[in-house]
Structure formats: structure tokens, C-alpha cells
Write a protein that holds these residues in place. Structure first.
Motif, PDB file in Angstrom:
ATOM      1  N   UNK A   1       0.813  -1.201   0.000  1.00 55.59           N
ATOM      2  CA  UNK A   1       0.000   0.000   0.000  1.00 55.59           C
ATOM      3  C   UNK A   1       0.848   1.252   0.000  1.00 55.59           C
ATOM      4  N   UNK A   2       0.175   2.360  -0.052  1.00 59.75           N
ATOM      5  CA  UNK A   2       0.861   3.646  -0.091  1.00 59.75           C
ATOM      6  C   UNK A   2       1.591   3.905   1.216  1.00 59.75           C
ATOM      7  N   UNK A   3       2.775   4.506   1.114  1.00 53.16           N
ATOM      8  CA  UNK A   3       3.551   4.896   2.279  1.00 53.16           C
ATOM      9  C   UNK A   3       3.420   6.404   2.491  1.00 53.16           C
ATOM     10  N   UNK A   4       3.216   6.789   3.756  1.00 56.17           N
ATOM     11  CA  UNK A   4       3.063   8.201   4.107  1.00 56.17           C
ATOM     12  C   UNK A   4       4.083   8.530   5.185  1.00 56.17           C
ATOM     13  N   UNK A   5       4.939   9.488   4.910  1.00 50.65           N
ATOM     14  CA  UNK A   5       5.963   9.879   5.873  1.00 50.65           C
ATOM     15  C   UNK A   5       5.788  11.339   6.250  1.00 50.65           C
ATOM     16  N   UNK A   6       5.704  11.600   7.555  1.00 51.76           N
ATOM     17  CA  UNK A   6       5.584  12.973   8.021  1.00 51.76           C
ATOM     18  C   UNK A   6       6.845  13.372   8.781  1.00 51.76           C
ATOM     19  N   UNK A   7       7.214  14.631   8.610  1.00 55.68           N
ATOM     20  CA  UNK A   7       8.379  15.143   9.329  1.00 55.68           C
ATOM     21  C   UNK A   7       8.152  16.601   9.702  1.00 55.68           C
ATOM     22  N   UNK A   8       8.767  17.038  10.829  1.00 57.81           N
ATOM     23  CA  UNK A   8       9.464  16.210  11.789  1.00 57.81           C
ATOM     24  C   UNK A   8       8.467  15.429  12.646  1.00 57.81           C
ATOM     25  N   UNK A   9       8.901  14.403  13.360  1.00 55.74           N
ATOM     26  CA  UNK A   9       7.987  13.694  14.244  1.00 55.74           C
ATOM     27  C   UNK A   9       7.572  14.525  15.454  1.00 55.74           C
ATOM     28  N   UNK A  10       8.481  15.361  15.931  1.00 56.78           N
ATOM     29  CA  UNK A  10       8.206  16.226  17.076  1.00 56.78           C
ATOM     30  C   UNK A  10       8.738  17.616  16.777  1.00 56.78           C
ATOM     31  N   UNK A  11       8.018  18.620  17.286  1.00 63.93           N
ATOM     32  CA  UNK A  11       8.420  20.014  17.063  1.00 63.93           C
ATOM     33  C   UNK A  11       7.991  20.830  18.272  1.00 63.93           C
ATOM     34  N   UNK A  12       8.956  21.572  18.816  1.00 59.60           N
ATOM     35  CA  UNK A  12       8.666  22.447  19.954  1.00 59.60           C
ATOM     36  C   UNK A  12       8.956  23.881  19.537  1.00 59.60           C
TER      37      UNK A  12
ATOM     38  N   UNK B   1       8.300  28.294  20.371  1.00 55.74           N
ATOM     39  CA  UNK B   1       7.840  29.364  21.233  1.00 55.74           C
ATOM     40  C   UNK B   1       6.659  30.052  20.561  1.00 55.74           C
ATOM     41  N   UNK B   2       5.749  30.503  21.363  1.00 57.08           N
ATOM     42  CA  UNK B   2       4.594  31.223  20.831  1.00 57.08           C
ATOM     43  C   UNK B   2       5.058  32.348  19.909  1.00 57.08           C
ATOM     44  N   UNK B   3       4.394  32.450  18.753  1.00 58.51           N
ATOM     45  CA  UNK B   3       4.750  33.492  17.793  1.00 58.51           C
ATOM     46  C   UNK B   3       5.640  33.021  16.667  1.00 58.51           C
ATOM     47  N   UNK B   4       6.256  31.854  16.829  1.00 59.85           N
ATOM     48  CA  UNK B   4       7.147  31.338  15.789  1.00 59.85           C
ATOM     49  C   UNK B   4       6.348  30.741  14.639  1.00 59.85           C
ATOM     50  N   UNK B   5       7.027  30.601  13.496  1.00 57.84           N
ATOM     51  CA  UNK B   5       6.434  29.969  12.316  1.00 57.84           C
ATOM     52  C   UNK B   5       6.988  28.556  12.161  1.00 57.84           C
ATOM     53  N   UNK B   6       6.255  27.695  11.466  1.00 57.31           N
ATOM     54  CA  UNK B   6       6.741  26.333  11.263  1.00 57.31           C
ATOM     55  C   UNK B   6       6.211  25.758   9.963  1.00 57.31           C
ATOM     56  N   UNK B   7       6.920  24.749   9.460  1.00 55.24           N
ATOM     57  CA  UNK B   7       6.510  24.017   8.259  1.00 55.24           C
ATOM     58  C   UNK B   7       6.539  22.530   8.563  1.00 55.24           C
ATOM     59  N   UNK B   8       5.427  21.874   8.307  1.00 55.51           N
ATOM     60  CA  UNK B   8       5.315  20.433   8.477  1.00 55.51           C
ATOM     61  C   UNK B   8       5.235  19.807   7.090  1.00 55.51           C
ATOM     62  N   UNK B   9       5.882  18.647   6.941  1.00 61.24           N
ATOM     63  CA  UNK B   9       5.970  18.035   5.618  1.00 61.24           C
ATOM     64  C   UNK B   9       5.333  16.652   5.612  1.00 61.24           C
ATOM     65  N   UNK B  10       4.740  16.325   4.463  1.00 67.91           N
ATOM     66  CA  UNK B  10       4.140  15.008   4.256  1.00 67.91           C
ATOM     67  C   UNK B  10       4.602  14.505   2.898  1.00 67.91           C
ATOM     68  N   UNK B  11       5.358  13.412   2.884  1.00 68.74           N
ATOM     69  CA  UNK B  11       5.785  12.761   1.639  1.00 68.74           C
ATOM     70  C   UNK B  11       4.972  11.487   1.442  1.00 68.74           C
ATOM     71  N   UNK B  12       4.640  11.182   0.203  1.00 65.09           N
ATOM     72  CA  UNK B  12       3.881   9.968  -0.060  1.00 65.09           C
ATOM     73  C   UNK B  12       4.422   9.265  -1.295  1.00 65.09           C
ATOM     74  N   UNK B  13       4.132   7.976  -1.355  1.00 69.97           N
ATOM     75  CA  UNK B  13       4.850   7.103  -2.291  1.00 69.97           C
ATOM     76  C   UNK B  13       4.109   6.839  -3.590  1.00 69.97           C
ATOM     77  N   UNK B  14       2.864   7.307  -3.708  1.00 65.71           N
ATOM     78  CA  UNK B  14       2.078   6.963  -4.890  1.00 65.71           C
ATOM     79  C   UNK B  14       1.159   8.131  -5.226  1.00 65.71           C
ATOM     80  N   UNK B  15       0.591   8.099  -6.399  1.00 61.90           N
ATOM     81  CA  UNK B  15      -0.353   9.154  -6.760  1.00 61.90           C
ATOM     82  C   UNK B  15      -1.614   9.014  -5.904  1.00 61.90           C
TER      83      UNK B  15
END
Lengths: 113, 108
Positions: free
Chosen positions: B1-12, B14-28
């Protein structure tokens, strides 16, 4: 209704017992899904209903698990001869139709002692 | 089946900061959804985004289906943003396949 509702919110049972978990989808949603979430993991698909029929039940782990949706609205997930490994949060979702946004209920936390 | 990878696994953050979460997948995929699971376990829809870019307040998401990834941006983070963020993919049929999630903690 305003959202997907599930009852009970918590269920504690003993190994070997039978349990039923209920899901009320959003009014008018024809598609209904059951998922199971273990601690620290993402939800895993169990079964999908389109109307009254189970369109895909390939996620059910074994024949102790069964689900029905007799009138195309409320669904019941039934687990026979519960085992400790069945302990998890059971989530229900509904969508307006096939391949549309799925909306999740709050889940039923099942603990098998 | 399709593989789904998210990164980072943990993120800490401070209030007010910006962040980017990523999701990679193996199939259309036919579809992709981002969810926020709050500390009480409720899964809240953020975006339904099979392709392109969407924005909702401080959150935005971009999916590049041809390169098999999606990004979730959180700007000016608040403590109420804490929780687990999941991406979930629909391939054939209607089942969603979830990633393992990103656990976000926003400190005051």
C-alpha cells in the motif's frame, strides 16, 4: 446534526465480552467510515459504508469485528469475544459522498481488561 | 500500500514562531487532507487539498502531487495550536491512509 457523534465516549469491558459502538453521522452524509487509533499512531481504516452497504470492509482485522448500517444513517461497530489488543480509540467519520472530505467524530475509547 | 511519511515527528516552538510540516507519499493520490488532533483526541479538518495551495487564517497548505509531497505552514503559532498534525491520503476507494503525525508543542 451539527457533527458526527459517537457513543459511548468511553467503554471498559472484560476480555471475552461483546461490545457495540455507535456512530451518528452528519445528517445527509451517505458515506460512513470506521477507523481505529492506537496510542501514538495515526488512525487505521476498518470499514466504509456507502448507504446501507459495506463498500469496503478490508480493514477489519478478523471475523470478531462486524459493522452494520441498516437504514443508511446510524452505524454500529460490533466486537465479539473482545481481547486486550482491541483496546484503542474507535473513530467514526462521514462524508457527503464518495471521495469527499471526511469529518470525524470524537471517538469511543475502548479498554479491554 | 501507499507509504506516508511525516516530518518532523516532534516540534517544539515558542509562541509566535512559524513552522513548516511536511508530508511525503509514495504513490499518486486522489485526495489529501490535513488534520489537527487536539489534546482531547478530536480530529479537526484543516484542509482538503489534492493539489495547489489553500490558506485559512494563520494556516496554509500546498500540495505538489507530481512530486508527491504536501506542506502545512503555521504562522504566528499559539499555544492552542499544540497537538498532533496528520496528513491523510486517499488512493483507490475512499479509505484514508494516515501518516504517523507531527507532535507540535507551542510554549507560552
Amino acid at each position: 446534526g451539527a457533527g458526527v457523534s459517537q457513543t459511548p465516549s468511553n467503554k471498559v469491558t472484560e476480555k471475552g465480552k461483546y461490545v457495540e459502538l455507535r456512530c451518528d453521522p452528519i445528517s445527509g452524509h451517505t458515506a460512513l467510515y470506521w477507523y481505529r487509533q492506537s496510542l501514538g499512531q495515526g488512525p487505521e481504516f476498518l470499514i466504509y459504508f456507502q448507504g446501507t452497504g459495506a463498500a469496503d470492509d478490508s480493514g477489519l482485522p478478523n471475523d470478531r469485528f462486524f459493522a452494520v448500517r441498516p437504514e443508511g444513517s446510524v452505524s454500529t461497530l460490533k466486537i465479539q469475544r473482545t481481547e486486550r489488543g482491541d483496546s484503542a480509540v474507535y473513530l467514526c467519520a462521514s462524508s457527503r459522498g464518495h471521495k469527499e472530505t471526511q469529518y470525524f467524530g470524537p471517538g469511543t475509547r475502548l479498554l479491554v481488561l | 500500500g501507499i507509504q506516508v511519511e511525516q516530518s518532523p515527528p516532534d516540534l517544539i516552538l515558542q509562541e509566535g514562531a512559524n513552522s513548516t510540516l511536511r508530508c511525503n507519499f509514495s504513490d499518486s493520490v486522489n485526495n489529501l487532507q490535513w488534520f489537527h488532533q487536539n489534546p482531547w483526541g478530536q480530529l479537526i479538518n484543516l484542509f482538503y487539498i489534492p493539489s495547489g495551495t489553500k490558506q485559512n487564517g494563520r494556516l496554509s497548505a500546498t500540495t505538489v502531487a507530481t512530486e508527491r509531497y504536501s506542506l502545512l505552514y503555521i504562522s504566528s503559532s499559539q499555544t492552542t495550536d499544540s497537538g498532533v498534525y496528520f496528513c491523510a491520503l486517499e488512493t483507490s476507494g475512499s479509505r484514508l491512509t494516515f501518516g504517523e503525525g507531527t507532535q507540535l508543542t507551542v510554549n507560552p
